[in-house]
Enzyme design. Sequence first.
Site, short mmCIF file in Angstrom:
data_model
loop_
_atom_site.label_atom_id
_atom_site.label_comp_id
_atom_site.label_asym_id
_atom_site.label_seq_id
_atom_site.Cartn_x
_atom_site.Cartn_y
_atom_site.Cartn_z
N ASP A 34 34.74 34.01 31.90
CA ASP A 34 36.20 33.51 32.74
C ASP A 34 36.86 34.45 33.17
O ASP A 34 37.88 34.71 33.10
CB ASP A 34 37.35 32.49 31.33
N GLU A 35 36.47 35.42 34.12
CA GLU A 35 37.67 36.08 34.61
C GLU A 35 36.76 36.07 36.77
O GLU A 35 37.14 35.40 37.33
CB GLU A 35 37.08 37.48 34.26
N GLU A 62 29.02 46.60 31.04
CA GLU A 62 30.51 46.58 31.24
C GLU A 62 31.00 48.42 30.44
O GLU A 62 31.13 48.94 31.27
CB GLU A 62 31.17 45.54 30.42
C1 BGC Z 1 37.83 43.81 34.31
C2 BGC Z 1 37.73 44.90 34.61
C3 BGC Z 1 38.81 44.86 35.16
C4 BGC Z 1 39.64 44.99 33.92
C5 BGC Z 1 41.42 46.28 34.63
C6 BGC Z 1 39.29 43.26 33.27
O1 BGC Z 1 39.05 42.28 32.32
O2 BGC Z 1 36.71 43.01 33.74
O3 BGC Z 1 36.43 45.69 35.22
O4 BGC Z 1 38.90 46.10 36.17
O5 BGC Z 1 40.03 44.23 33.41
O6 BGC Z 1 41.41 46.64 33.58
#
Ligand code: BGC
Length: 880
Positions: free
Chosen positions: A489-490, A758
């Site tokens: 959800d991003e 990630e």
């Molecule tokens: C994202 C990252 C992003 C970060 C910020 C996360 O939730 O998936 O890749 O840069 O938030 O710290």
Amino acid sequence: MERQAFIARENLFRRKISVKKLIICAALLTSVHAWGEPASSLTVGAGFANPLGFYEATPAFSWKLPVGVKKQTAYRLETNAGEKQWDSGWVESDQSTFVPYGGDPFASRQQVGWRVNFRDENGKESGWSESAHFELGLLSSNDWKAQWIKPQGAGDPTVEGASWLRRTFSVGKQITGARIYVTARGLFELQLNGARVGGDHFANGWTSYHKRLDTLTYDVTPQLHDGNNTLEVMLGTGWYAGRLTWEKNKKALYGKDPELLLQLEITYADGSQDTVVSDGQWEGTFNGPVVSSSIYDGETYDARKAVTDWKPVIANPDLGPEQLAPKPFPPVREEETLAVQNITQPQTGHFVYDLGQNMVGWARIKVPVEKDQTITLHFAEMLKSDGTLYTDNYRSAKSTDTYTAAETGTVEWEPHFTFHGFRYVELSGLPQNSTPQKDWVTGVVLHSDLRPIGAFVSSSAKLNQLQSNITWGQRGNFVDVPTDCPQRDERLGWTGDAEVFCPTSMFKYDCLAFWKSWLGSIRDDQYPDGRIPDAVPGIIPSTSSPGWMEAATIIPWQVYVRTGDTSVLADNYSMMEKLVGWYRSQAVKGLTPKIKGYGDWLQPYAKKLTGDTPFPLLGTAFYAHDAQILADSARVLKRDEDARRYAEEAATVKQAFFEHYFDANGKLQNAPETQTAYVLAIAFDLIPPDLKANAAANLVRLIGDAGGHLRTGFLGTPYIVRVLDETGHSDLAYSLLFQETYPSWFYSIDQGATTLWERWNSYSRDKGFGDASMNSFNHYAYGAIGQWMYERVAGLAPDPAHPGYKHFFIRPLLGGQLDSAGATLETPYGTASSSWVKQNGKVVMTIVVPPNTTATIEFPDHRPSQTVAAGEYRFESNLN
Ligand code: BGC
């Protein structure tokens, strides 16, 4: 004579119907010249070949010279837009990319033909190239006669239902041309007489909608027929009105109801014209089979529901404040399909299809169905040990598609306004006793339709797998905007992730237009005080994070270095200035004590997610780096006074950084010793050159303390290998790259990764899955290592002083148990390549230098470097 023939030919062009036909026609008419081979691969703007719906009134032109030509010494460029013609005359210049147009600006809808002639290094004329063409879209809001329309009433507020709009109109005369100009507040899918128009998905894409809406242009000449014609448009909520972010109930961030703006312009053989626009004559409804289609949650499709309840629409003649302009980069399209490799049945009636590759898009199914029964498709990137889907890492994204059948039989179906990040598809609800077949499911790979331009290959299967993982990371996260990840959800345009991945991305796909457009969204969403949002389009509050905000400086600079397009610096110059101004406002004697942010995000073994490198150190480092990029950009743009001033500012901040954070022996002080602190100090030239060796020795010590591992997060990792290489520790650089134990690139590959993760240990065979709250299996940030693999392992590196590979370096670094490595890149001038192989105690290098460029070769046996002109070369060096 020549010129008259060109004009006559171009006038013929304008009378023709479609751009495609015109190209063929022009090609046939091009006479064969007695002189040299002409230029080819003519492109306009940010790399477009014969575009329809082009976006720039005063574009730049690029062409490639034939292989065999060393250098261009002069060019002549002609454009013909009917009554408007322009001839550059002969210009003594070796510039063959991004050559500015010098005539009157082109107008909306204008069809332009153009061609180029050049002289080579011997003054020999090439003769005219074949004509290239482009047709402009609608450049300004004044071109629009259409009205915004939407159905009356409202859809079910608990879901993300689609809506439908339609209009029937009649055509009674012979048509010579027809264009649809269209955009939406929301996503659209367009049909004319029951057939899909164009192959675009998620159009019109995601921009900072309140500021800018991209418009698409389609040639529908062949789809119109005599008599009644019907246009039907389905609208989805998408990024505009759909749910976004992990926050519950955060939806409709730009507006509640999707709306359509459409203009069909028909030209008849008798010269007359007709226009059909979205207006009060259309009908609309919320009632149809797409019950819900949400980017995060998937699609609910009920085939029993026909599109019914048509009513007159609500039409609004006010075009709104948004800038309406042709989409300046390719939309998302279906790029390839993946076949199923394996089917398992971990639970009765639940069949898990494995596509063998973590990918982004959706599943197309062709399955037997029973009337009123629902087939459910669940998705996952990974499987749990019992063979069932691991979906915890999707967080609140439901990523579930369902299809309810109207009839018993076989159905072929795919969704519309959703996408999933997955390797596995689970089908359930199939008719009893059916035996699932592999071809019931196809993985449909969707991403921005960019041209692949690079390839890397080596003798190491794992290194090749790493490159493949990086490429899949780019495919999956270039879905109209550059995203952090494509599944949970991003899926947001996180600036930091994009910033670190940008240089690598430029080795894989031609992303100039993609980055330029997204930079436009960053400009749109920059805060008045100069800060840059964490993610762009900007829908979450900013944490003013060093390393994230640098998407505004590092990306323009890197794109410029790799393409030679100075407009990317000019467009973003004032954004960079404002960002540097913000850092300045935070500075106390050159340092930035109050700055916070995401730190060196996800540093392994750190006490907190933001890593161990202090925020103020990172703030000062990026402030200095930004000021330096700004000074360099000012120099390129010939703003000499600015260049001087910003170089001075960069020097002052660097000095402050050095004095505060380093002792006279090149050791960190006033901050914990972290690998990232050393890496950034060296990479950004924050310490005097003669102290770099000492600082590097300290970095080497820290890596040794970590058992030969990196301890860097998002900010240090992109640079660590490069810094080691540049400070004489190339063996250690290679050993980090080839490291197999956690944390390392190969560690994830050993755990089965087919994309970048990630975290290095998002999953491990011995410990299972990492913390599901931050556990994406498709996060391209650590793919930033791809740059070093191209530039050093294969040895094909741009020269910032001569951007766009006008001059470049061939400097392969042998090591890491490799017997061979090589890379090929379609540069703006043509194909360049560098490869090396160990053979009988020697290294054989094979090099291709494209026309109109030069390359400096640095040899593995350290003999003096050599600068060569265009051509193909083979060198042997002794191995010792
Ligand atoms: C994202 C990252 C992003 C970060 C910020 C996360 O939730 O998936 O890749 O840069 O938030 O710290």
